[in-house]
Write a protein that holds these residues in place. Sequence first.
Motif, PDB file in Angstrom:
ATOM      1  N   ALA A 200       0.822  -1.224   0.000  1.00 25.52           N
ATOM      2  CA  ALA A 200       0.000   0.000   0.000  1.00 25.52           C
ATOM      3  C   ALA A 200       0.849   1.265   0.000  1.00 25.52           C
ATOM      4  CB  ALA A 200      -0.944  -0.008   1.201  1.00 25.52           C
ATOM      5  N   ARG A 201       2.066   1.190   0.540  1.00 22.96           N
ATOM      6  CA  ARG A 201       2.953   2.359   0.555  1.00 22.96           C
ATOM      7  C   ARG A 201       3.559   2.630  -0.819  1.00 22.96           C
ATOM      8  NH1 ARG A 201       7.110   1.379   5.282  1.00 22.96           N
ATOM      9  NH2 ARG A 201       8.042   3.214   4.320  1.00 22.96           N
ATOM     10  N   ILE A 202       3.505   1.626  -1.700  1.00 27.49           N
ATOM     11  CA  ILE A 202       4.163   1.751  -3.004  1.00 27.49           C
ATOM     12  C   ILE A 202       3.175   1.894  -4.152  1.00 27.49           C
ATOM     13  CG2 ILE A 202       5.658   0.560  -4.651  1.00 27.49           C
ATOM     14  CD1 ILE A 202       6.968  -0.845  -2.222  1.00 27.49           C
ATOM     15  N   TRP A 203       2.178   1.045  -4.183  1.00 26.55           N
ATOM     16  CA  TRP A 203       1.279   1.006  -5.338  1.00 26.55           C
ATOM     17  C   TRP A 203       0.268   2.130  -5.259  1.00 26.55           C
ATOM     18  CZ3 TRP A 203       3.495  -1.935  -8.669  1.00 26.55           C
ATOM     19  CH2 TRP A 203       2.847  -2.261  -9.854  1.00 26.55           C
ATOM     20  N   ASN A 204      -0.027   2.775  -6.393  1.00 28.27           N
ATOM     21  CA  ASN A 204      -0.896   3.954  -6.348  1.00 28.27           C
ATOM     22  C   ASN A 204      -2.368   3.643  -6.577  1.00 28.27           C
ATOM     23  OD1 ASN A 204      -0.767   3.462  -9.064  1.00 28.27           O
ATOM     24  ND2 ASN A 204      -0.302   5.556  -9.664  1.00 28.27           N
ATOM     25  N   TYR A 205      -2.749   2.397  -6.623  1.00 21.96           N
ATOM     26  CA  TYR A 205      -4.165   2.019  -6.603  1.00 21.96           C
ATOM     27  C   TYR A 205      -4.291   0.740  -5.782  1.00 21.96           C
ATOM     28  CZ  TYR A 205      -2.793  -0.975 -10.597  1.00 21.96           C
ATOM     29  OH  TYR A 205      -2.177  -1.866 -11.426  1.00 21.96           O
TER      30      TYR A 205
END
Length: 163
Positions: A21-26
Amino acid sequence: IAKSMTGFINAFVEQMNAIIARIWNYPFQLMPINISDGDVDLDYRFEVLVMDRETIPDITKCSAGMQEIIDLSFKLVSMNCLHIQNMPIYLDEFGKSMDHIHRAMAFDMVMQSMAHASYTQIYMVSHYDTAYGGLANADVVVLDKQNVVIPPGMEVNTAIQWS
């Protein structure tokens, strides 16, 4: 055994999802294991939920970029669970399958993790200046300057001697 491991595996997956969740933007997350009384398959496939609506039946069916993030999150959570401290993180061409936004977010998360976690070294092979350009106090080794973008002001090959 599978039933006994379910709680641990689901807690592990939850920690992996926090990194993802900290990396992916969706929205993109591994689904927890749900073993019913009759289902004790030890060859479990981890489903992935994308955008809160699309289910991918197994992580091996995810995009290459998603698989890289899953692998990184597994590595970081494993190191934490095993209390592995002061060990380097090895990243070989990490981010090669990601678009520039996800690659930048991934390297930002890695740098933040290094600053606040118990691993303080990173060994990285990369052709992307977004990967190595943000590293502070780094010894950067460049084998062929024609193949690498060297950010302005960055010193390279100071830690090695060519013979």
